[in-house]
Design a protein around this motif. Structure first.
Motif, PDB file in Angstrom:
ATOM      1  N   VAL A 106      77.021 107.645 -58.057  1.00 34.12           N
ATOM      2  CA  VAL A 106      77.094 109.165 -56.977  1.00 34.12           C
ATOM      3  C   VAL A 106      76.095 109.578 -56.914  1.00 34.12           C
ATOM      4  N   GLU A 107      74.825 109.119 -56.940  1.00 37.86           N
ATOM      5  CA  GLU A 107      73.967 109.569 -55.793  1.00 37.86           C
ATOM      6  C   GLU A 107      73.735 109.329 -54.564  1.00 37.86           C
ATOM      7  N   TYR A 108      74.905 108.260 -54.094  1.00 34.53           N
ATOM      8  CA  TYR A 108      75.103 107.535 -52.767  1.00 34.53           C
ATOM      9  C   TYR A 108      76.130 109.279 -51.965  1.00 34.53           C
ATOM     10  N   GLY A 109      76.731 109.543 -53.528  1.00 33.31           N
ATOM     11  CA  GLY A 109      77.624 110.438 -52.482  1.00 33.31           C
ATOM     12  C   GLY A 109      76.860 112.218 -52.545  1.00 33.31           C
ATOM     13  N   GLN A 110      75.509 112.109 -53.036  1.00 23.37           N
ATOM     14  CA  GLN A 110      74.784 113.011 -52.567  1.00 23.37           C
ATOM     15  C   GLN A 110      73.926 112.789 -51.676  1.00 23.37           C
ATOM     16  N   ILE A 111      73.817 111.902 -51.433  1.00 23.14           N
ATOM     17  CA  ILE A 111      72.600 111.372 -50.271  1.00 23.14           C
ATOM     18  C   ILE A 111      73.897 110.850 -48.528  1.00 23.14           C
ATOM     19  N   ILE A 112      75.305 110.795 -49.178  1.00 16.89           N
ATOM     20  CA  ILE A 112      76.031 111.378 -47.588  1.00 16.89           C
ATOM     21  C   ILE A 112      76.304 112.694 -47.487  1.00 16.89           C
ATOM     22  N   THR A 113      75.824 113.401 -48.805  1.00 15.48           N
ATOM     23  CA  THR A 113      75.895 114.652 -48.315  1.00 15.48           C
ATOM     24  C   THR A 113      74.341 115.362 -47.570  1.00 15.48           C
TER      25      THR A 113
END
Lengths: 525, 333
Positions: free
Chosen positions: A187-194
Motif C-alpha cells: 500500500v505504502e509503495y503505491g503511495q511512494i510511487i505516486t
C-alpha cells in the motif's frame, strides 16, 4: 583644451593597463563575465545535484521499504540453517558442528540485538515477540549444548523436540510478520510511487526553470554589460554628424565600460570646446577681413566723396579773381548795387572754397546759404520768394557726442536750394517759394528746404533715395540733390532717416535733413 | 529588451524556487511516510498476549474491541494469537516476552492446564475469559456464570412456554465457552423450570459451519414435532434457525430463544418471530480481562472472578435496546 587632449583622455582611458584596473566599488568586465558564467553554471550544477540527491533519496526510501523484508528473510535463513548444525552436534557431538552452531547463534544474537520496547503497534509487538522467541531459542540452544555435554539424554532430547517446534513456530511468525509487512508496504509503495512521480515531475520543472532562469539571467546580465557599448555607438554616430549636444551617457556598468563611457563623455566635451574655439577664431578672422574690406571701401568712398565735393565746387581762383575784378569795376563806375551783388557772389564763392573740409560748422553753412539767397533774389526778384527761418539760439547748438559746435556735412543746403530753383518751378505759373528752416528737436538738428513747385514724381523719388551703386556710378558725376543724399547716406550709414523727401506732383517738395547730435559721423576728415 | 529580460529572469527565478520548494516538500513528505513506516507509534509499558480461538464471530471480535479499549487506556500493547486447532502460540507464550496472557482456553483441559501452569511457572500472569478449566483453577476468570445463564434461559422459557414444556437446547462449537460448561447451563435451566419440563432437555450441537443450524433446526422441527421450544447458544445459529422457522411457517407454534443482541435478532423479537434472546457482553469481557490482568500483574493479586452478567431480551425490552444502538451488548459465546 584642444582636440588632442580629448583624444589623449580617451586613449588614456582605454589603455589596456587602465582597462583591467577596476575603479573602486566596481567590478571588472572579466570578473563580471566570470560571475555571470559561474552563477549560471552553479545554478545548473545545484539543480543537477539536487536531482541526483532526490533520486538517491528516492532509492533510499524504496530500499528502506524492503529492508525489513530482507532482514526477516535473512533471519529465517539463519534459523533454518541453525537446525542442521544443532542436530548434527546433538547426534555426533562434532566440534565443527558446534563451531558452526555457535557462529550461527552469534549471528542470530547480533541480528536480534536490538532491544524492542513494548509498543501499541501490533506489528511492532509481533516483531518484539519474534526477537524474544529467538533469544529464548538461542538460550535453549545453549542449554541443550550444556545438556549434551553433561550427557543428559532425556533433557536434550526434550529440548530438541521443543526447539524443533519452536523453530518452526518462529519461522511461521516471521513469515506472518513479513507477509503483513509486505501487505502494508505494498500500500505504502503505491503511495511512494505516486509521490515519486510527482517528485520526478517537479524535478523536471526544477531543471527546466533552472535552465530558463540561468539563460534569462545571463541574457539580462550580458545586455546590461553591452548596453553601454550600444549607447556609445549611437553617441559616436551623433558626433560623427557634428551633433555635440547629445546628452552624456550615465550607466552603472563594469569598470572598463564605465571608464570608456567616462572617457567618451570627456572626449565629446573636449571636442565640443575645441570646435567652439575654432569657430570663434574663424568668426574673428571673418570680422577682421570684413572690417578690412569695409575700410578699403570707405577709402574708396572717401575719395569718391572728395571727388563729389570737388565737383560741387567751381574753379575757385578763377572765379574769385574774376569777381574781385568785377567788384572793383562796379565801384569805379559807382554801380553800388552791382558792387553789392558781386560782393555777395564773391562771398559765396569764397565760402565754398575757403576749406576743403567734409564737415563744417552749422553756422558756416548758413552763412554761405545767405550769400546764395542774395544772389537768387537778384536773379529772380519777381518770380521767386525765398526765406530762411532759423530757430533762436540755433547758433549755440553743439554736438553731443563731441561737445563742440554742431558740425554738418559741407555743402548740403545750397545744392538743395539750387535743385529747387533749377527743377521745381519748371512749367509753374504761380510765384515760386523756397523756405529754408533750421531748428533743434530733442537731440536732433533739423534742416528743411521746402518749395511749392511742381513736385517730384514718385518713381524719381524712389530712385533718388536709393543708396548709390558704386560700381555703376563709378567715374560719373553725381550732382545736386542726389549728391547731397548719397553723401548723407555715406556719413550716417546707421541712420536711414537722415534725409527724407516729402513731395507730390503739384504740391511742392520738402527735403528734410535730420542729424542726430549724439551720433558721430562715420568719418571726420 | 531590458525589462523583458528582467521580467523573464524574475519569473523563471520564482518558478524555479517554487518548483524546488514543492520538490523538497514532496521528498520530505515521502521521507515522513518512510519514517512513519519505520518508527511506529506510541510507547506503552506492558505487553500482553491475548489467545482466542481462530474464527471471525462477533463474540470474539467484540472481546478484541473491548480488550483494545482497555489496552489503550492502560497503555498496554496487545498481541492477539490463535488458540486451538494445533496452534503453538500458547505453547510458545512463555518464550515470547509477554508480560501477561489473556486466554480463552478452547483446548482440552489437561493441555490447557499444563500450558497455563508453564506460563505461571515462567512468571507470566494469566487471566481466563468465558471459560473455566476446573473449579479449583488458580487463574482469575472474567465472563458470565453459565449457571446464571441457564437460569435466565429457564426464566424466559417459563414465561413464554406452554406446558408441557419440551425443550431442545443447541450448543455450538462456535460458542465453546458455553458448550464447555453445558452442565452448568442445563442445571440453571432445570433450576428455573423445575417440574414444568415435560421431559428431559433434548441436547443438540452444531459445528463451526454457519449453515449447520439450518439443517439441525429443520430436522428437529420435522422429526420431533413434540418439541415446542428451542434454545440456541450462538448468534449465527439463532439467525439460521429463525429463517427455517419462518420458511416452515411455524412461527408462534415453536418458540425459539436466541442468543445475542444483534440488530436482526432484535428485529425478530420485535416482530414476535423470536420469543426472546440471551445476551452476554463480550466487549465488557475483553475490557475487564485486560483490566484484571493489569491489576494482577501490577499488584500480584486480583479478584478471582469478574461476572460480566447476562441480559434477557424480550419483546418488552427490545424497544429500549433499539433506541440505544451504541450500547455495549455483544453476540453469543
Amino acid at each position: 583644451m584642444s582636440a588632442g587632449s580629448g583624444l589623449h583622455t580617451l586613449l588614456e582611458h582605454i589603455n589596456p593597463v587602465h582597462l583591467f584596473r577596476p575603479a573602486s566599488g566596481e567590478r571588472s568586465l572579466l570578473s563580471q563575465l566570470f560571475l555571470y558564467v559561474f552563477v549560471t553554471l552553479i545554478v545548473i550544477v545545484i539543480s543537477m545535484s539536487y536531482i541526483l540527491f532526490t533520486s538517491m533519496q528516492l532509492q533510499k526510501i524504496v530500499d528502506e521499504q524492503f529492508q525489513s523484508e530482507r532482514f526477516y528473510q535473512q533471519l529465517q535463513q539463519e534459523l533454518q540453517q541453525l537446525q542442521d548444525p544443532f542436530r548434527s552436534y546433538l547426534s555426533t557431538r562434532s566440534s565443527s558442528a558446534l563451531a558452526s552452531l555457535l557462529i550461527r547463534e552469534q549471528t542470530l544474537r547480533e541480528m536480534t540485538a536490538e532491544e524492542i520496547p513494548a509498543s501499541m503497534d501490533p506489528e511492532e509487538l509481533k516483531k518484539r515477540e519474534v526477537f524474544m522467541l529467538i533469544h529464548s531459542y538461542l538460550d535453549l540452544v545453549d542449554e541443550a549444548i550444556g545438556q549434551k555435554r553433561s550427557r543428559s539424554i532425556s533433557e536434550y532430547t526434550r529440548l530438541y523436540e521443543l526447539m524443533g517446534d519452536m523453530n518452526s513456530y518462529i519461522i511461521e511468525r516471521i513469515d506472518e510478520i513479513s507477509l503483513n509487512g509486505f501487505r502494508v508496504q505494498i500500500v505504502e509503495y503505491g503511495q511512494i510511487i505516486t509521490i515519486s512521480r510527482q517528485l520526478q515531475f517537479w524535478n523536471l520543472m526544477v531543471i527546466i526553470f533552472a535552465f530558463l532562469w540561468a539563460i534569462t539571467w545571463m541574457m539580462f546580465s550580458l545586455d546590461k554589460a553591452t548596453k553601454p557599448m550600444h549607447e556609445l555607438s549611437l553617441m559616436a554616430r551623433e558626433l560623427a554628424v557634428g551633433n555635440f549636444e547629445v546628452e552624456d551617457i550615465h550607466i552603472d556598468s563594469v569598470s572598463e565600460v564605465s571608464s570608456v563611457v567616462e572617457a567618451f563623455n570627456q572626449m565629446k566635451y573636449d571636442m565640443q570646446q575645441y570646435i567652439g574655439e575654432i569657430k570663434h577664431q574663424k568668426a574673428i578672422e571673418q570680422d577682421y577681413l570684413q572690417e578690412k574690406l569695409r575700410n578699403l571701401k570707405m577709402e574708396q568712398l572717401l575719395k569718391r566723396m572728395e571727388l563729389y565735393t570737388m565737383q560741387a565746387q567751381m574753379n575757385p581762383h578763377f572765379l574769385f579773381n574774376t569777381l574781385n575784378t568785377g567788384v572793383q569795376l562796379a565801384i569805379l563806375e559807382d554801380a553800388d548795387k552791382t558792387a553789392e551783388y558781386m560782393e555777395n557772389l564773391a562771398l559765396f564763392f569764397r565760402h565754398n572754397m575757403r576749406e576743403r573740409k567734409l564737415f563744417v560748422p552749422l553756422m558756416h553753412e548758413i552763412e554761405g546759404l545767405k550769400s546764395y539767397f542774395y544772389i537768387l533774389q537778384i536773379r529772380f526778384p519777381k518770380s521767386l520768394q525765398i526765406s530762411l527761418d532759423l530757430e533762436e539760439g540755433i547758433e549755440q547748438a553743439v554736438d553731443l557726442c563731441r561737445d563742440q559746435p554742431c558740425m554738418i556735412p559741407a555743402m548740403i543746403l545750397q545744392p538743395l536750394v539750387e535743385n529747387s530753383v533749377v527743377h521745381a518751378f519748371k512749367g509753374v505759373d504761380h510765384m515760386g517759394e523756397i523756405r529754408v528752416r533750421v531748428w533743434e528737436e530733442d537731440s536732433h538738428i533739423c534742416l528743411s528746404v521746402k518749395d511749392n513747385g511742381a513736385g517730384i514724381p514718385e518713381q524719381t523719388l524712389q530712385t533718388l533715395l536709393q543708396h548709390a551703386e558704386r560700381a555703376s556710378k563709378e567715374g560719373s558725376k553725381i550732382m545736386g540733390l542726389e549728391n547731397v543724399i548719397q553723401r548723407l547716406y555715406f556719413f550716417y550709414p546707421e541712420n536711414e532717416q537722415v534725409i527724407t523727401i516729402d513731395s507730390a506732383p503739384g504740391t511742392g517738395t520738402e527735403v528734410l535733413i535730420t542729424i542726430d547730435k549724439r551720433e558721430a559721423p562715420c568719418i571726420t576728415l | 529588451m531590458k525589462y523583458a529580460a528582467k521580467a523573464a529572469t524574475l519569473l523563471f527565478g520564482a518558478l524555479f524556487t517554487l518548483s524546488l520548494g514543492i520538490s523538497l516538500y514532496t521528498i520530505l513528505s515521502m521521507s515522513q511516510l518512510s519514517l512513519r513506516t519505520a518508527e511506529g507509534t506510541g510507547v506503552p509499558v506492558r505487553h500482553y498476549g491475548v489467545y482466542l480461538p481462530v474464527n471471525s464471530y462477533t463474540f470474539f471480535q467484540d472481546v478484541v474491541t473491548g480488550a483494545k479499549l482497555a489496552g489503550t487506556e492502560l497503555s498496554c500493547g496487545l498481541s492477539f494469537h490463535p488458540i486451538g486447532d494445533g496452534t503453538l502460540d500458547l505453547s510458545m507464550a512463555r518464550y515470547s516476552g509477554i508480560d501477561g496472557a489473556i486466554v480463552f482456553p478452547a483446548i482440552p483441559d489437561d493441555q490447557a492446564r499444563r500450558l497455563l501452569t508453564d506460563l505461571n511457572t515462567s512468571g507470566v500472569p494469566v487471566v481466563l475469559i468465558e471459560h473455566t478449566i476446573a473449579n479449583d483453577s488458580p487463574w482469575p476468570f472474567v465472563g458470565t456464570n453459565n449457571f446464571d445463564l441457564g437460569k435466565k434461559i429457564g426464566e424466559v422459557i417459563a414465561k413464554i412456554g406452554t406446558d408441557p414444556l419440551h425443550v431442545a437446547i443447541v450448543y455450538s462449537d462456535k460458542s465453546p465457552g458455553i458448550y464447555a460448561e453445558r452442565e452448568l447451563v442445563e442445571m440453571g435451566i432445570l433450576a428455573s423450570l423445575g417440574d414444568r419440563l415435560g421431559r428431559s432437555l433434548s441436547v443438540r450441537k452444531t459445528d463451526l459451519n454457519p449453515l449447520d443450524a439450518e439443517d439441525l433446526t429443520s430436522q428437529i422441527l420435522r422429526n420431533e414435532p413434540s418439541i415446542n421450544t428451542i434454545v440456541f447458544t450462538d448468534t449465527n445459529d439463532t439467525l439460521s434457525a429463525t429463517q427455517v422457522l419462518i420458511d416452515m411457517n411455524l412461527v408462534g407454534q415453536v418458540q425459539i430463544i436466541g442468543f445475542g443482541a444483534d440488530r436482526p435478532i432484535l428485529d425478530y423479537i420485535e416482530k414476535g418471530v423470536l420469543a426472546g434472546s440471551i445476551a452476554v457482553n463480550p466487549k465488557e469481557i475483553g475490557y475487564r480481562a485486560v483490566q484484571l490482568l493489569y491489576e494482577l500483574e501490577q499488584e500480584g493479586i486480583s479478584e478471582s472472578f469478574v461476572d460480566t452478567g447476562v441480559q434477557v431480551i424480550t419483546r418488552a425490552s427490545v424497544q429500549e435496546l433499539q433506541d440505544a444502538p451504541s450500547q455495549d451488548l455483544g453476540g453469543g459465546a
